[in-house]
Design a protein around this motif. Structure first.
Motif, PDB file in Angstrom:
ATOM      1  N   THR A  81      -4.982 -80.403  54.163  1.00 10.53           N
ATOM      2  CA  THR A  81      -6.430 -80.549  53.984  1.00 10.53           C
ATOM      3  C   THR A  81      -6.749 -81.385  52.752  1.00 10.53           C
ATOM      4  O   THR A  81      -7.727 -82.140  52.737  1.00 10.53           O
ATOM      5  CB  THR A  81      -7.108 -79.174  53.892  1.00 10.53           C
ATOM      6  N   ALA A  82      -5.892 -81.300  51.724  1.00 16.21           N
ATOM      7  CA  ALA A  82      -6.093 -82.143  50.541  1.00 16.21           C
ATOM      8  C   ALA A  82      -5.933 -83.617  50.902  1.00 16.21           C
ATOM      9  O   ALA A  82      -6.731 -84.464  50.467  1.00 16.21           O
ATOM     10  CB  ALA A  82      -5.108 -81.755  49.442  1.00 16.21           C
ATOM     11  N   LEU A  83      -4.917 -83.945  51.693  1.00 15.38           N
ATOM     12  CA  LEU A  83      -4.704 -85.333  52.087  1.00 15.38           C
ATOM     13  C   LEU A  83      -5.841 -85.857  52.952  1.00 15.38           C
ATOM     14  O   LEU A  83      -6.264 -87.018  52.813  1.00 15.38           O
ATOM     15  CB  LEU A  83      -3.369 -85.467  52.824  1.00 15.38           C
ATOM     16  N   ILE A  84      -6.348 -85.033  53.841  1.00 15.86           N
ATOM     17  CA  ILE A  84      -7.493 -85.446  54.667  1.00 15.86           C
ATOM     18  C   ILE A  84      -8.706 -85.712  53.782  1.00 15.86           C
ATOM     19  O   ILE A  84      -9.417 -86.714  53.939  1.00 15.86           O
ATOM     20  CB  ILE A  84      -7.812 -84.382  55.728  1.00 15.86           C
TER      21      ILE A  84
ATOM     22  N   LEU B  87       1.966 -73.376  63.191  1.00 19.21           N
ATOM     23  CA  LEU B  87       1.465 -74.284  62.157  1.00 19.21           C
ATOM     24  C   LEU B  87       0.352 -75.166  62.700  1.00 19.21           C
ATOM     25  O   LEU B  87      -0.665 -75.392  62.025  1.00 19.21           O
ATOM     26  CB  LEU B  87       2.604 -75.147  61.612  1.00 19.21           C
ATOM     27  N   LEU B  88       0.513 -75.674  63.908  1.00 17.19           N
ATOM     28  CA  LEU B  88      -0.547 -76.499  64.499  1.00 17.19           C
ATOM     29  C   LEU B  88      -1.843 -75.711  64.628  1.00 17.19           C
ATOM     30  O   LEU B  88      -2.933 -76.227  64.340  1.00 17.19           O
ATOM     31  CB  LEU B  88      -0.100 -77.038  65.862  1.00 17.19           C
ATOM     32  N   ALA B  89      -1.734 -74.459  65.036  1.00 17.88           N
ATOM     33  CA  ALA B  89      -2.921 -73.613  65.163  1.00 17.88           C
ATOM     34  C   ALA B  89      -3.567 -73.379  63.804  1.00 17.88           C
ATOM     35  O   ALA B  89      -4.802 -73.395  63.666  1.00 17.88           O
ATOM     36  CB  ALA B  89      -2.558 -72.288  65.828  1.00 17.88           C
ATOM     37  N   ALA B  90      -2.743 -73.176  62.773  1.00 18.71           N
ATOM     38  CA  ALA B  90      -3.274 -72.964  61.426  1.00 18.71           C
ATOM     39  C   ALA B  90      -3.996 -74.209  60.926  1.00 18.71           C
ATOM     40  O   ALA B  90      -5.053 -74.123  60.289  1.00 18.71           O
ATOM     41  CB  ALA B  90      -2.151 -72.577  60.479  1.00 18.71           C
ATOM     42  N   LEU B  91      -3.441 -75.383  61.205  1.00 14.22           N
ATOM     43  CA  LEU B  91      -4.055 -76.628  60.748  1.00 14.22           C
ATOM     44  C   LEU B  91      -5.382 -76.896  61.443  1.00 14.22           C
ATOM     45  O   LEU B  91      -6.384 -77.221  60.789  1.00 14.22           O
ATOM     46  CB  LEU B  91      -3.095 -77.796  60.983  1.00 14.22           C
ATOM     47  N   THR B  92      -5.406 -76.759  62.755  1.00 15.99           N
ATOM     48  CA  THR B  92      -6.663 -77.002  63.462  1.00 15.99           C
ATOM     49  C   THR B  92      -7.693 -75.931  63.120  1.00 15.99           C
ATOM     50  O   THR B  92      -8.888 -76.213  63.037  1.00 15.99           O
ATOM     51  CB  THR B  92      -6.438 -77.068  64.987  1.00 15.99           C
ATOM     52  N   GLY B  93      -7.218 -74.712  62.866  1.00 18.24           N
ATOM     53  CA  GLY B  93      -8.133 -73.652  62.447  1.00 18.24           C
ATOM     54  C   GLY B  93      -8.756 -73.929  61.098  1.00 18.24           C
ATOM     55  O   GLY B  93      -9.855 -73.449  60.790  1.00 18.24           O
TER      56      GLY B  93
ATOM     57  N   GLY C  61      -9.614 -76.917  60.185  1.00 17.40           N
ATOM     58  CA  GLY C  61     -10.471 -78.084  60.326  1.00 17.40           C
ATOM     59  C   GLY C  61      -9.758 -79.412  60.385  1.00 17.40           C
ATOM     60  O   GLY C  61     -10.410 -80.465  60.406  1.00 17.40           O
ATOM     61  N   VAL C  62      -8.423 -79.419  60.408  1.00 18.14           N
ATOM     62  CA  VAL C  62      -7.693 -80.679  60.536  1.00 18.14           C
ATOM     63  C   VAL C  62      -7.782 -81.141  61.985  1.00 18.14           C
ATOM     64  O   VAL C  62      -7.379 -80.400  62.889  1.00 18.14           O
ATOM     65  CB  VAL C  62      -6.220 -80.516  60.122  1.00 18.14           C
ATOM     66  N   PRO C  63      -8.307 -82.332  62.249  1.00 17.20           N
ATOM     67  CA  PRO C  63      -8.444 -82.787  63.645  1.00 17.20           C
ATOM     68  C   PRO C  63      -7.085 -82.917  64.325  1.00 17.20           C
ATOM     69  O   PRO C  63      -6.159 -83.509  63.758  1.00 17.20           O
ATOM     70  CB  PRO C  63      -9.123 -84.161  63.509  1.00 17.20           C
ATOM     71  N   LEU C  64      -6.970 -82.373  65.524  1.00 14.04           N
ATOM     72  CA  LEU C  64      -5.698 -82.437  66.244  1.00 14.04           C
ATOM     73  C   LEU C  64      -5.278 -83.882  66.488  1.00 14.04           C
ATOM     74  O   LEU C  64      -4.097 -84.223  66.437  1.00 14.04           O
ATOM     75  CB  LEU C  64      -5.819 -81.682  67.572  1.00 14.04           C
ATOM     76  N   GLY C  65      -6.266 -84.755  66.715  1.00  9.44           N
ATOM     77  CA  GLY C  65      -5.956 -86.160  66.967  1.00  9.44           C
ATOM     78  C   GLY C  65      -5.376 -86.888  65.782  1.00  9.44           C
ATOM     79  O   GLY C  65      -4.854 -87.999  65.932  1.00  9.44           O
ATOM     80  N   SER C  66      -5.457 -86.283  64.602  1.00 10.58           N
ATOM     81  CA  SER C  66      -4.903 -86.924  63.403  1.00 10.58           C
ATOM     82  C   SER C  66      -3.489 -86.446  63.091  1.00 10.58           C
ATOM     83  O   SER C  66      -2.896 -86.874  62.106  1.00 10.58           O
ATOM     84  CB  SER C  66      -5.793 -86.647  62.190  1.00 10.58           C
ATOM     85  N   ILE C  67      -2.944 -85.557  63.922  1.00  7.69           N
ATOM     86  CA  ILE C  67      -1.652 -84.938  63.634  1.00  7.69           C
ATOM     87  C   ILE C  67      -0.540 -85.584  64.459  1.00  7.69           C
ATOM     88  O   ILE C  67      -0.651 -85.740  65.680  1.00  7.69           O
ATOM     89  CB  ILE C  67      -1.691 -83.429  63.922  1.00  7.69           C
ATOM     90  N   ALA C  68       0.541 -85.969  63.777  1.00  6.03           N
ATOM     91  CA  ALA C  68       1.785 -86.393  64.416  1.00  6.03           C
ATOM     92  C   ALA C  68       2.880 -85.414  64.011  1.00  6.03           C
ATOM     93  O   ALA C  68       2.728 -84.669  63.033  1.00  6.03           O
ATOM     94  CB  ALA C  68       2.155 -87.801  63.986  1.00  6.03           C
TER      95      ALA C  68
END
Length: 307
Positions: free
Chosen positions: A169-172, A196-202, A204-211
């Motif tokens: 979230t800091a990088l975003i 981890l993916l669920a935690a990130l999207t929860g 507010g990190v957009p799923l489309g921004s994740i690789a």
């Protein structure tokens, strides 16, 4: 042909990291001529994203000391992106002078690895990258943020999801347009990937921004990628022939091989735009120049058929 399996994307972007992440851990530097032909062959095989080099100081990663030469001689093709890793503002200036249009920064999520890799704390590393990201965004460049040790650290053990979320979230917030989640020592399993993916999207990190960026240390790379795809991820980092590792983490073995993932994705009917035969030929060509066989199971299988 559709696979018929539920929850999978119709297309996946493969970010080829072989020329940078794959070659940075070689015992001896690879000649610039070989690197440039490697990049050309990857583009010929259909890659649209090829991580090209890093503007690190040669004392840190001597295998990439020829970054300026590689970028100067690189034949950039329309429609192909050539990201470059930059460690600081000086590296960014060099990249911009070389005509780079995609950059990446490298952010450890654990204090131990931040100390080993950057000689800084996690907070200090983010402070260092803040002006780099800001300047790149002002110049109109997308910025990828690599997060290392997302599932495990050789000094600290399992990494809590909250630790990764904090850095992500800091990088975003600093302006990163994409985040690549690195399983640097290859200890992730599918359940932990999804958690981890669920935690990130929860958060507010957009799923489309994740690789996702998996190492195959424990043979879980394909399974972890499949779980990530089912969760909605559509960008995957791989390395031709399974090249790679990390100079600062001895337990980090090769990346997930591009050919192994492509064999799976082709079988699932998922579009990548890549030519498997050309990639196998490229990895066999590079293996001959490195003096050792490819780590890719698919490349080895095809090599045995040619005997």
């Amino acid at each position: 042909m559709s696979s018929g399996l539920p929850g999978l994307p119709g297309a996946v972007t493969i970010c080829e990291v072989g020329p940078r992440d794959g070659l940075q851990n070689e015992p001896e530097p690879v000649p610039a001529d070989v690197k440039l032909e490697f990049i050309e062959r990857l583009a010929d095989a259909g890659h649209a994203v090829i991580e090209t080099t890093s503007m690190v100081h040669p004392a840190w990663v001597p295998q990439l000391a020829d970054a300026d030469e590689v970028l100067r001689r690189l034949d950039r093709r329309p429609g192909v992106r050539y990201p470059v890793l930059v460690p600081n503002q000086r590296g960014l200036r060099r990249a911009l002078e070389a005509g780079v249009t995609d950059i990446a920064v490298f952010a450890p999520v654990t204090e131990s690895f931040a100390k080993a890799n950057l000689n800084r704390t996690v907070a200090e590393s983010l402070e260092m990258f803040a002006p780099v990201i800001a300047a790149a965004r002002e110049a109109g460049l997308p910025v990828r943020g690599y997060l290392s040790m997302c599932w495990g650290d050789p000094w600290e053990g399992a990494v809590p999801e909250a630790t990764v979320v904090d850095v992500a979230t800091a990088l975003i917030s600093l302006g990163c347009t994409e985040l690549s989640l690195g399983d640097t020592i290859g200890v992730a399993t599918p359940g932990r990937v999804v958690a981890l993916l669920a935690a990130l999207t929860g958060a507010g990190v957009p799923l489309g921004s994740i690789a996702v960026h998996f190492h195959d240390t424990y043979g879980q790379g394909l399974a972890n990628t499949f779980a990530a795809l089912q969760h909605g991820v559509t960008t995957v980092d791989t390395s031709a022939g399974g090249l790679g590792g990390c100079p600062y983490a001895k337990s980090a073995t090769g990346n997930l091989a591009t050919e192994d993932l492509l064999w799976q994705l082709d079988g699932l009917g998922i579009h990548t735009g890549l030519d498997l035969a050309k990639l196998i030929e490229t990895s066999l060509w590079l293996a001959a120049r490195l003096g050792r066989p490819s780590r890719s199971a698919v490349v080895r299988a095809h090599a045995n058929l040619l005997r």
